[in-house]
Design an enzyme around this catalytic site. Structure first.
Site, PDB file in Angstrom:
ATOM      1  N   GLU A 226      81.192 -25.453  91.166  1.00 32.21           N
ATOM      2  CA  GLU A 226      80.376 -24.303  90.987  1.00 32.21           C
ATOM      3  C   GLU A 226      80.894 -23.594  89.436  1.00 32.21           C
ATOM      4  O   GLU A 226      80.719 -22.489  89.465  1.00 32.21           O
ATOM      5  CB  GLU A 226      80.284 -23.417  92.036  1.00 32.21           C
TER       6      GLU A 226
HETATM    7  N1  COS Z   1      71.569 -14.668  84.765  1.00 36.06           N
HETATM    8  C1  COS Z   1      70.554 -14.534  84.046  1.00 36.06           C
HETATM    9  N2  COS Z   1      70.432 -15.322  82.942  1.00 36.06           N
HETATM   10  C2  COS Z   1      71.413 -15.939  82.363  1.00 36.06           C
HETATM   11  C3  COS Z   1      72.470 -16.097  83.094  1.00 36.06           C
HETATM   12  C4  COS Z   1      72.647 -15.419  84.387  1.00 36.06           C
HETATM   13  N3  COS Z   1      73.779 -15.490  84.884  1.00 36.06           N
HETATM   14  N4  COS Z   1      73.341 -16.980  82.166  1.00 36.06           N
HETATM   15  C5  COS Z   1      72.486 -17.172  81.252  1.00 36.06           C
HETATM   16  N5  COS Z   1      71.418 -16.904  81.168  1.00 36.06           N
HETATM   17  C6  COS Z   1      70.324 -16.724  80.184  1.00 36.06           C
HETATM   18  C7  COS Z   1      70.897 -16.332  78.874  1.00 36.06           C
HETATM   19  O1  COS Z   1      70.700 -15.088  78.691  1.00 36.06           O
HETATM   20  C8  COS Z   1      70.037 -17.314  78.030  1.00 36.06           C
HETATM   21  O2  COS Z   1      68.747 -16.508  77.999  1.00 36.06           O
HETATM   22  P1  COS Z   1      67.690 -16.350  76.467  1.00 36.06           P
HETATM   23  O3  COS Z   1      67.327 -17.879  76.223  1.00 36.06           O
HETATM   24  O4  COS Z   1      66.811 -15.676  76.731  1.00 36.06           O
HETATM   25  O5  COS Z   1      68.785 -16.075  75.506  1.00 36.06           O
HETATM   26  C9  COS Z   1      69.925 -18.416  78.635  1.00 36.06           C
HETATM   27  O6  COS Z   1      70.187 -18.210  80.170  1.00 36.06           O
HETATM   28  C10 COS Z   1      70.807 -19.637  78.297  1.00 36.06           C
HETATM   29  O7  COS Z   1      71.856 -19.141  78.491  1.00 36.06           O
HETATM   30  P2  COS Z   1      73.147 -19.542  77.345  1.00 36.06           P
HETATM   31  O8  COS Z   1      72.939 -19.597  76.071  1.00 36.06           O
HETATM   32  O9  COS Z   1      74.486 -18.920  77.778  1.00 36.06           O
HETATM   33  O10 COS Z   1      73.390 -21.202  78.155  1.00 36.06           O
HETATM   34  P3  COS Z   1      74.248 -22.220  77.796  1.00 36.06           P
HETATM   35  O11 COS Z   1      73.617 -23.429  77.824  1.00 36.06           O
HETATM   36  O12 COS Z   1      75.192 -21.882  76.837  1.00 36.06           O
HETATM   37  O13 COS Z   1      75.040 -22.414  79.222  1.00 36.06           O
HETATM   38  C11 COS Z   1      76.836 -21.950  80.992  1.00 36.06           C
HETATM   39  C12 COS Z   1      75.566 -21.351  79.684  1.00 36.06           C
HETATM   40  C13 COS Z   1      77.837 -22.727  80.392  1.00 36.06           C
HETATM   41  C14 COS Z   1      77.415 -20.503  81.215  1.00 36.06           C
HETATM   42  C15 COS Z   1      76.050 -22.645  81.906  1.00 36.06           C
HETATM   43  O14 COS Z   1      75.380 -23.807  81.433  1.00 36.06           O
HETATM   44  C16 COS Z   1      76.968 -22.844  83.248  1.00 36.06           C
HETATM   45  O15 COS Z   1      76.891 -21.872  84.165  1.00 36.06           O
HETATM   46  N6  COS Z   1      77.535 -23.855  83.447  1.00 36.06           N
HETATM   47  C17 COS Z   1      78.274 -24.353  84.607  1.00 36.06           C
HETATM   48  C18 COS Z   1      77.370 -24.816  85.365  1.00 36.06           C
HETATM   49  C19 COS Z   1      77.897 -25.054  86.904  1.00 36.06           C
HETATM   50  O16 COS Z   1      78.326 -24.070  87.350  1.00 36.06           O
HETATM   51  N7  COS Z   1      77.811 -26.303  87.420  1.00 36.06           N
HETATM   52  C20 COS Z   1      78.244 -26.641  88.871  1.00 36.06           C
HETATM   53  C21 COS Z   1      77.533 -27.359  89.413  1.00 36.06           C
HETATM   54  S1  COS Z   1      76.533 -26.386  90.352  1.00 36.06           S
HETATM   55  S2  COS Z   1      77.283 -26.400  91.995  1.00 36.06           S
END
Ligand code: COS
Length: 385
Positions: free
Chosen positions: A363
Site C-alpha cells: 500500500e
Molecule cells: N487525493 C486526491 N487527489 C490526489 C491524491 C489524493 N490522495 N494524490 C494525488 N492526487 C492528485 C494530485 O493532486 C494530482 O492532481 P492534478 O493532476 O490535478 O494536479 C494527480 O492526482 C496526480 O498526482 P501526483 O502528481 O502527485 O502523482 P504522481 O504520479 O507523482 O504519484 C504517488 C503520486 C507517488 C503518491 C502515487 O503514485 C502513489 O501513491 N504511489 C504508491 C502507490 C501504492 O501505494 N501502491 C501500492 C499498491 S496498492 S495496494
C-alpha cells in the site's frame, strides 16, 4: 490506557479477540507453513459479523468506519498478521465501491461483502507500475456497452480468493494518470484469469496472486466514478485504507510485545528471570512506548477519516509509515529477547518479524509515504500564504 472507545467499539475488540485467541492462535503456525488460504477462519469472521464492520447498515453492514476496521484488524494481528488480511484486503477492494460507487453498484456488491459471502481485492499494482501508480499499462477500451480490459496485475492480496475486484486500467493512455479509470470486475468474467501465486516471506496465510485480463469484457455499468477518475479513485482509496495497514502493523507489534513480556518473565539466566535485567527491561520499555505512540496515531487518523476530514492523505501516510517502522523494530527486538529460541519456528516471534516486514512495503512503500507526507506539508504551507 483509556482509548475513549465506545461500548460498541469495545464489543468489536472483544469479538475479534475471541476469534483470534480461540480460532486463529491454534492454527496460525499450520497456515504459515502451508500457505493455504484460511477459509475456515473467514467463516468465523463472517459469523462474528466482522466482515461488514465498515459497511453502512443500509447495505447490510455494521455501520462502522475505518476506526472499527482498525480495532478488529489490530486485535486479529496480535495473534496473526496474515490471516486478518482476508478482512483488511477486502476492505481495500471495497473502499472504491463505498467511496465512488453508485447506489446501484453498492446495492449489488456491498451486501455480499458485508455478509462475508464474497471477499474483495484491489487491482492497482503491475509488474512495471508499483510506486509509480500512474504508470498503469493495463488498458480498458470502450466497445459499445462494454470495456475490454487487457493487461496483468501483480501482488494482489486476496487474488484468486476474492469474488469482487476493483481494478485500475487506462482508458486514455495519452492523458497519463488522468487517463486511468476504475472498474468492478467479477471473478468468472470471461477473459479474467489468475496467474502466478506468490510464495512469500511472511503473511503466508494470505493469498497473493496475479490477475490476468485478456480481452475481458466488463459491462460499462461497472465503471467506478467517471472515466479518467481512476487515479483519484486509487489515491482516495489508499488514503482510506492505509490506517488499516497501520493497524495491522500495530497489532503485530503489540502481539510481539505481549509475547516478549511473558517470555522474559519465565526465561531464567544467571539464576534470575531475564525480566529482572535492566537490559531487557529497557528494551521492553522502548517497545511498549513505541506501540502506545503508534496506537495513538492510528486511532487519531482513523477517527479523522471517519469524521470525513477531506485532507487526510498526509496523516494517513504518517500512520502507516510510523506503525510499520515500529512493527519492524519491535518484532526485531522481540526476537532478540527470545535469543536463540526467537530464531526458531516453535516460537511465534520469528513469524511476527517476517509478517511485519510487508507493512513497510505494501500500500505504498515507506519511501512513498514520506513523499506523500512531505508534499502535503509543502502544499499546506503554500496555502497558508
Ligand atoms: N487525493 C486526491 N487527489 C490526489 C491524491 C489524493 N490522495 N494524490 C494525488 N492526487 C492528485 C494530485 O493532486 C494530482 O492532481 P492534478 O493532476 O490535478 O494536479 C494527480 O492526482 C496526480 O498526482 P501526483 O502528481 O502527485 O502523482 P504522481 O504520479 O507523482 O504519484 C504517488 C503520486 C507517488 C503518491 C502515487 O503514485 C502513489 O501513491 N504511489 C504508491 C502507490 C501504492 O501505494 N501502491 C501500492 C499498491 S496498492 S495496494
Amino acid at each position: 490506557m483509556d482509548y475513549c472507545l465506545t461500548d460498541e467499539q469495545k464489543m468489536i475488540v472483544e469479538l475479534a479477540r475471541k476469534v483470534a485467541q480461540e480460532k486463529i492462535k491454534p492454527v496460525r503456525q499450520e497456515y504459515d507453513e502451508s500457505g493455504e488460504f484460511p477459509w475456515d477462519i473467514v467463516k468465523e469472521l463472517s459469523q462474528a459479523d466482522l466482515m461488514g464492520l465498515y459497511i453502512a447498515q443500509e447495505y447490510g453492514g455494521f455501520g462502522g468506519g475505518v476506526m472499527e476496521l482498525c480495532l478488529a484488524v489490530e486485535e486479529l494481528c496480535k495473534v496473526d498478521g496474515g490471516i486478518s488480511l482476508a478482512l483488511a484486503a477486502t476492505a481495500l477492494g471495497t473502499f472504491p465501491i463505498i467511496l465512488f460507487g453508485t447506489d446501484e453498484q453498492k446495492k449489488k456488491y456491498l451486501p455480499r461483502i458485508a455478509k462475508g459471502e464474497a471477499l474483495a481485492a484491489f487491482g492497482l499494482t503491475e509488474p512495471e507500475s508499483g510506486s509509480d501508480a500512474g504508470a498503469t499499462k493495463t488498458t480498458a477500451k470502450k466497445e459499445g456497452d462494454y470495456y475490454i480490459l487487457n493487461g496483468t496485475k501483480c501482488f494482489i492480496t486476496n487474488g484468486g480468493m476474492a469474488e469482487i475486484y476493483s481494478v485500475i486500467a487506462m482508458t486514455d493512455k495519452a492523458r497519463g494518470s488522468r487517463g486511468a479509470s476504475a472498474f468492478i470486475v467479477e471473478k468468472g468474467t470471461p477473459g479474467f484469469t489468475f496467474g502466478k501465486k506468490e510464495n512469500k516471506m511472511g503473511i503466508r496465510a494470505s493469498a497473493t496472486c496475479e490477475l490476468i485480463f485478456q480481452d475481458c469484457k466488463v459491462p460499462k455499468a461497472n465503471l467506478l466514478g467517471k472515466e479518467g477518475a481512476g487515479f483519484i479513485v486509487a489515491m482516495k482509496t489508499l488514503d482510506q485504507s492505509r490506517p488499516g495497514v497501520a493497524a495491522q502493523a500495530l497489532g503485530i507489534a503489540a502481539g510481539a510485545l505481549d509475547e516478549s513480556i511473558e517470555y522474559a518473565k519465565t526465561r531464567k539466566q544467571f539464576d534470575h528471570p531475564i525480566s529482572s535485567f535492566q537490559a531487557i527491561q529497557h528494551m521492553l520499555a522502548n517497545m511498549a512506548t513505541e506501540v502506545e505512540a503508534a496506537r495513538a496515531l492510528v486511532y487519531a487518523v482513523a477517527r479523522a477519516v471517519d469524521k470525513g476530514d477531506k485532507d487526510v492523505s498526509g496523516a494517513s501516510a504518517m500512520s502507516k509509515l510510523y506503525a510499520s517502522d515500529v512493527a519492524m523494530r519491535v518484532t526485531t527486538d522481540a526476537v532478540q529477547i527470545f535469543g536463540g529460541y526467537g530464531y526458531m519456528k516453535e516460537y511465534p516471534v520469528e513469524k511476527m518479524m517476517r509478517d511485519a516486514k510487508i507493512t513497510q512495503i505494501y500500500e505504498g512503500t515507506n519511501q512513498i509515504q514520506r513523499n506523500v507526507i512531505a508534499l502535503d506539508l509543502i502544499k499546506k504551507s503554500a496555502k497558508k500564504k
